[in-house]
Design a protein around this motif. Structure first.
Motif, PDB file in Angstrom:
ATOM      1  N   ALA A  62     -48.560  12.374 -38.931  1.00  0.00           N
ATOM      2  CA  ALA A  62     -49.447  13.517 -38.692  1.00  0.00           C
ATOM      3  C   ALA A  62     -49.447  13.914 -37.224  1.00  0.00           C
ATOM      4  N   SER A  63     -49.426  12.945 -36.328  1.00  0.00           N
ATOM      5  CA  SER A  63     -49.435  13.293 -34.904  1.00  0.00           C
ATOM      6  C   SER A  63     -48.076  13.807 -34.432  1.00  0.00           C
ATOM      7  N   GLU A 122     -43.822  -2.522 -51.728  1.00  0.00           N
ATOM      8  CA  GLU A 122     -44.920  -1.654 -51.306  1.00  0.00           C
ATOM      9  C   GLU A 122     -45.286  -1.997 -49.867  1.00  0.00           C
ATOM     10  N   VAL A 123     -45.816  -1.025 -49.188  1.00  0.00           N
ATOM     11  CA  VAL A 123     -46.209  -1.190 -47.791  1.00  0.00           C
ATOM     12  C   VAL A 123     -47.706  -1.454 -47.761  1.00  0.00           C
ATOM     13  N   SER A 138     -49.004   1.448 -43.717  1.00  0.00           N
ATOM     14  CA  SER A 138     -49.081   2.785 -44.330  1.00  0.00           C
ATOM     15  C   SER A 138     -50.026   3.698 -43.552  1.00  0.00           C
ATOM     16  N   PHE A 139     -51.148   3.173 -43.061  1.00  0.00           N
ATOM     17  CA  PHE A 139     -52.062   4.001 -42.269  1.00  0.00           C
ATOM     18  C   PHE A 139     -51.450   4.340 -40.912  1.00  0.00           C
ATOM     19  N   LEU A 140     -50.741   3.378 -40.322  1.00  0.00           N
ATOM     20  CA  LEU A 140     -50.042   3.636 -39.068  1.00  0.00           C
ATOM     21  C   LEU A 140     -48.983   4.719 -39.251  1.00  0.00           C
ATOM     22  N   GLY A 176     -54.043  11.572 -42.129  1.00  0.00           N
ATOM     23  CA  GLY A 176     -53.307  10.325 -41.995  1.00  0.00           C
ATOM     24  C   GLY A 176     -53.720   9.322 -43.059  1.00  0.00           C
ATOM     25  N   PHE A 177     -55.011   9.296 -43.389  1.00  0.00           N
ATOM     26  CA  PHE A 177     -55.488   8.414 -44.463  1.00  0.00           C
ATOM     27  C   PHE A 177     -54.948   8.876 -45.815  1.00  0.00           C
TER      28      PHE A 177
END
Length: 187
Positions: free
Chosen positions: A75-76, A61-62, A67-69, A182-183
């Protein structure tokens, strides 16, 4: 006399281009998120090859930092495609505005390609360190500075849009949407 820029809105872009750009951006964001998560999880392949134990690779798992990065980055990056579709007006009478729109289209695709080349090269270095036995921890090495990459991509696209339209309110709304999406992708 300076011409005042028009306001950025759905009718100015076109309803079909606006909503199709959002939909394609959301789909690309999800796919890029899956790809980047698989790339981050693939660092455990070296341990699985050397030990013969594949359970660590399959169950890895990350953590939230990565994971947020990855969620913000995907998304960007997908926002580059959204910007490209939003700026794809075919018929424009004003020659100066047409040049600005073409510039923002080209810059959005160039940013997408450049960021992916950087990520591929960064992943090669990261994989070489892990394969040779060295441990490279991006969180300890770069910390919060790594979050400037998605911020740069997002701001670059809005900079191109703001050359053509007035975008203050739309910018803040999309900033909140990108952070929330992104979250959501990081979960």
């Amino acid at each position: 006399m300076r011409k005042i820029k028009s306001k950025f809105n759905i009718l100015k872009i076109g309803k079909f281009r606006f909503y199709s750009g959002l939909l394609i951006g959301l789909i690309y964001s999800y796919l890029i998120n899956l790809l980047l998560n698989l790339l981050v999880k693939s660092k455990d392949i070296t341990y699985a090859l050397s030990d013969g134990n594949w359970s660590k690779f399959l169950n890895s798992e990350v953590n939230f930092y990565y994971s947020f990065l990855i969620g913000l980055l995907s998304a960007s990056i997908a926002f580059c495609f959204t910007t490209y579709i939003w700026m794809s007006k075919i018929y424009i009478k004003n020659k100066r505005e047409k040049l600005k729109i073409r510039y923002s289209q080209t810059n959005a695709i160039f940013t997408f390609g450049l960021i992916f080349l950087i990520l591929i090269r960064f992943y090669q270095i990261y994989f070489q360190f892990n394969f040779s036995g060295f441990s490279l921890n991006l969180k300890n090495e770069y910390g919060v500075c790594l979050y400037f990459l998605p911020a740069f991509i997002f701001m670059n696209n809005w900079n191109n849009i703001s050359r053509i339209y007035r975008t203050r309110k739309s910018f803040f709304i999309s900033l909140i949407i990108i952070l929330v999406y992104g979250f959501i992708l990081s979960q």
